[in-house]
Design an enzyme around this catalytic site. Structure first.
Site, short mmCIF file in Angstrom:
data_model
loop_
_atom_site.label_atom_id
_atom_site.label_comp_id
_atom_site.label_asym_id
_atom_site.label_seq_id
_atom_site.Cartn_x
_atom_site.Cartn_y
_atom_site.Cartn_z
N LYS A 118 -16.33 9.09 -27.64
CA LYS A 118 -16.37 7.71 -28.43
C LYS A 118 -15.87 8.36 -29.73
O LYS A 118 -15.76 9.08 -30.24
CB LYS A 118 -17.89 7.41 -28.73
CG LYS A 118 -17.98 5.97 -29.20
CD LYS A 118 -18.35 5.05 -27.94
CE LYS A 118 -18.25 3.73 -28.43
NZ LYS A 118 -18.63 2.70 -27.29
N ASP A 158 -14.57 -1.42 -29.57
CA ASP A 158 -16.02 -1.49 -29.76
C ASP A 158 -16.29 -2.41 -30.78
O ASP A 158 -15.38 -3.09 -31.03
CB ASP A 158 -16.55 -0.01 -29.97
CG ASP A 158 -18.18 -0.04 -29.54
OD1 ASP A 158 -18.54 0.05 -28.42
OD2 ASP A 158 -18.85 0.04 -30.54
O1 2IT Z 1 -19.27 1.10 -25.07
C1 2IT Z 1 -18.47 0.88 -24.15
O2 2IT Z 1 -18.33 1.35 -23.26
C2 2IT Z 1 -17.08 0.57 -24.86
N1 2IT Z 1 -16.75 0.14 -26.25
C3 2IT Z 1 -15.76 0.26 -24.00
C4 2IT Z 1 -15.01 1.72 -23.62
C5 2IT Z 1 -13.90 1.62 -23.14
O3 2IT Z 1 -13.28 2.60 -22.87
O4 2IT Z 1 -13.29 0.77 -22.62
#
Ligand code: 2IT
Length: 441
Positions: A118, A158
């Site tokens: 993340k 996100d």
């Molecule tokens: O919280 C999540 O799963 C996302 N923001 C998407 C993450 C992604 O790599 O598509």
């Protein structure tokens, strides 16, 4: 937990996310001495590494601005790091560690080869011009680009990061890396590497999961009143699919208050959600201004004040507290499904579960987003675009599979289903087994 609290004091979101997982997997974990021998828990709770960097850019007035950027590469046992980027003024290490930790198990549930990660920045998109957003995104990637790539780490969107931001970041990434058609970032737009259905995927997937929760009770989606919080990408996708299945979205909300939509949201209103997000005003009141006959705005209230059958937090962590849960229960809520990551506070979850109302946890309910990012990487790797039907079919299969795993691992002796426990155990087991098999590294 005591060790972690001493080591990371004040990292409340992170400690909350870890506690929930450890509490629910404890019994199962203790059946596996090989996990204990390899210190799987002690290893999984700490990220592989965290990049923290300064992001400097120039605003429209010519002033220099300084933000902090991060990328948390959490766990790569199942594949290259994968997870979104969040741009929000409250972003800090604890928030991104909680999100990265959750992402490990969520990605595991998709059964795709995706590790957990993340990132983001304490940049506030509210009120920024398009040019400012572009300059910020470029400056962010200028710092991060060497540490991402389709076989290394693949960020996506996100909160505060959507198709436009991914476009600016991807453009800069390609210029620096001299790589093309790659899955180094996902959530790209269709036509230059993006997947059809990726924008809708988190919301569609959430409704596919909720549909299974409803069917489990021999009930139907038809006519159900759904309260959604937020009006961003996730709420938008959920509103489309819920409406398609004959349910009525009766509330959306924002930081300024709630819009009650007694007759159910219409297609024009769903389309307008996109304009509201693009305006960067962050005000749900705009919906009532545009559709005064259909939407009634109340300042300072949450979506949970509106009577509903299904409540789906789609905005931010800890947005639904114990008081909100009690209000929902008093108004006869029948199902609660978290779509935002850790959208419900522990007291809220406990109250909902105690009332025997089925509760779907975010890491299972919202996994359709990252799953479809995984499908985008597949399409990029084979230099091909799948049709919307193909992507949607894959997404639906993945969500059904996740639902089945949650039931398998979450069935209680009294026949009820603890979806939180089911999701945590199913997600954890795949990662833990992979870590044991891959040795002490
Ligand atoms: O919280 C999540 O799963 C996302 N923001 C998407 C993450 C992604 O790599 O598509």
């Amino acid at each position: 937990m005591a060790n972690l609290e001493a080591k990371h004091p004040g990292e409340n979101e992170y400690l909350q996310a870890v506690r929930e997982v450890l509490e629910t997997i404890e019994t199962e974990y203790n059946k596996h001495p090989e996990f204990e021998a390899a210190k799987i828990v002690e290893r999984i709770v700490e990220p592989d590494r965290i990049f923290k960097f300064r992001v400097v850019w120039v605003d429209d007035k010519g002033k220099t601005q300084v933000n902090l950027g991060y990328r948390v590469q959490y766990n790569a046992a199942l594949g290259a790091y994968k997870g979104g980027l969040r741009f929000h003024p409250k972003v800090n290490e604890s928030m991104l560690k909680f999100l990265g930790f959750e992402q490990i198990f969520k990605n595991s549930l998709t059964m795709l080869p995706l590790g957990g990660g993340k990132g983001g920045a304490d940049f506030d998109p509210v009120g920024k011009s398009d040019a400012e957003i572009m300059r910020f995104c470029q400056a962010f990637v200028y710092e991060l680009w060497r540490n991402i790539g389709p076989d290394q780490d693949s960020p996506a969107g996100d909160v505060g990061v959507g198709g436009r931001e991914i476009g600016y970041m991807y453009g800069m990434y390609k210029k620096l890396a001299r790589e093309h058609s790659t899955g180094a970032l996902t959530g790209k737009s269709y036509g230059w590497g993006g997947s059809l259905i990726r924008p809708e995927a988190t919301g569609f997937g959430a409704i596919y999961y909720v549909e299974r929760m409803v069917k489990e009770k021999k009930d139907t989606m038809k006519g159900k009143r759904i309260a959604l919080s937020g009006f961003g990408n996730v709420a938008w996708g959920a509103a489309i699919k819920a409406t398609e299945l004959g349910a009525k979205v009766v509330a959306i909300s924002g930081p300024d208050g709630v819009c009650e939509i007694e007759k159910g949201i219409t297609k024009d209103m769903i389309d307008y959600m996109l304009e509201m997000r693009a305006s960067n005003r962050n005000k749900v009141e705009d919906m009532a201004t545009k559709f005064p006959k259909l939407a009634k705005f109340t300042a300072g209230k949450k979506a949970w004040s509106v009577k509903c059958d299904i409540a789906m937090p789609c905005a931010f962590q800890n947005e639904l507290d114990e008081k909100d849960a009690k209000e929902l229960l008093k108004n006869g809520v029948k199902y609660v499904a978290e779509v935002s990551n850790m959208g419900c506070q522990p007291g809220a979850i406990a109250a909902i579960q105690k009332a025997k109302v089925p509760f779907g946890p975010g890491k299972a309910v919202n996994a359709g987003g990252v799953a479809t990012s995984g499908l985008e990487i597949c399409q990029n790797a084979e230099h091909r675009n799948w049709t919307a039907e193909e992507v949607d079919k894959n997404l639906h299969t993945i969500m059904n599979n996740i639902y089945d795993m949650c039931v398998e691992h979450g069935k209680e002796k009294d026949g009820s289903i603890n979806y939180v426990k089911g999701a945590n155990i199913a997600g954890f087991m795949r990662v833990a087994k992979a870590m044991v098999a891959q040795g002490i590294i």
